[in-house]
Design an enzyme around this catalytic site. Sequence first.
Site, mmCIF file in Angstrom:
data_model
loop_
_atom_site.group_PDB
_atom_site.id
_atom_site.type_symbol
_atom_site.label_atom_id
_atom_site.label_comp_id
_atom_site.label_asym_id
_atom_site.label_seq_id
_atom_site.Cartn_x
_atom_site.Cartn_y
_atom_site.Cartn_z
ATOM 1 N N GLY A 89 -22.953 21.017 -1.063
ATOM 2 C CA GLY A 89 -23.924 19.984 -1.400
ATOM 3 C C GLY A 89 -23.667 18.755 -0.557
ATOM 4 N N ARG A 90 -24.173 17.622 -1.017
ATOM 5 C CA ARG A 90 -23.977 16.381 -0.258
ATOM 6 C C ARG A 90 -22.681 15.671 -0.604
ATOM 7 N NH1 ARG A 90 -27.806 12.323 -0.874
ATOM 8 N NH2 ARG A 90 -28.894 13.359 -2.549
ATOM 9 N N GLU A 93 -19.572 15.023 1.990
ATOM 10 C CA GLU A 93 -19.640 14.046 3.082
ATOM 11 C C GLU A 93 -19.025 12.709 2.683
ATOM 12 O OE1 GLU A 93 -24.164 12.204 2.633
ATOM 13 O OE2 GLU A 93 -23.834 13.933 3.930
ATOM 14 N N CYS A 119 -20.252 26.409 1.680
ATOM 15 C CA CYS A 119 -21.335 25.581 2.205
ATOM 16 C C CYS A 119 -20.779 24.325 2.892
ATOM 17 C CB CYS A 119 -22.299 25.251 1.067
ATOM 18 S SG CYS A 119 -23.880 24.591 1.598
ATOM 19 N N HIS A 120 -21.182 23.134 2.447
ATOM 20 C CA HIS A 120 -20.685 21.889 3.018
ATOM 21 C C HIS A 120 -19.312 21.499 2.475
ATOM 22 C CE1 HIS A 120 -24.883 21.614 4.232
ATOM 23 N NE2 HIS A 120 -24.536 20.655 5.083
ATOM 24 N N TYR A 139 -21.878 26.591 5.821
ATOM 25 C CA TYR A 139 -23.297 26.433 6.094
ATOM 26 C C TYR A 139 -23.420 26.250 7.608
ATOM 27 C CZ TYR A 139 -28.116 25.038 5.751
ATOM 28 O OH TYR A 139 -29.483 25.003 5.902
#
Length: 193
Positions: A89-90, A93, A119-120, A139
């Site tokens: 997800g975000r 970051e 993923c992320h 990802y």
Amino acid sequence: MAEKKILMIVGDFAEDYEVMVPFQFLCGIGHKVDVVCPGRTKGQKIITAIHDFEAEQTYSEKRGHYFVLNADFEKVVPQEYDGLVLPGGRAPEYLRLYPKVIEIIRHFFEQKKPVAAICHGIQLLTASKVLSGYRLTAYPAVGPEVNLSGAEYVSVDFEDAVIDQNLVTAPGWPAHPRWMSLFLSLLRTKVYL
């Protein structure tokens, strides 16, 4: 089966399925999963994001569910855990900006404890500088970061996962069955029906 203690690090706009499904799965087979977020305590919530693969060139994003944290980030002692789960997800970051998150991740790699990242979530690994010499997936948009970290990015189908040493990675939530199965093998968890 002996209960294992698993740590999951999340944050606002972590991918909904990548938090909910591993949490429920690992608890359902008898493991204890502590879900923590920097700056939050037990009983507080994060909001997730639902990423879907529709007709666009990248995933779409929708507001997800609230997830109640069941442990305090500041009280985490990495030595007490058998494994680590890093959803995508975000959230990754900005989670990679927290020094304690990086310290926790480095502990798991220094001790060669099982780590499952998806993923992320792999962005937390690249920021931790622990991937040199590993083969892994992520990802696809995170692939360049993987290669820059000294690891080898492997492109796989979205339903597949890659295992190397103490690390199992997957490109996104469609890989949950394979990803979690490989994580259980790293934890040496046997499930009997």
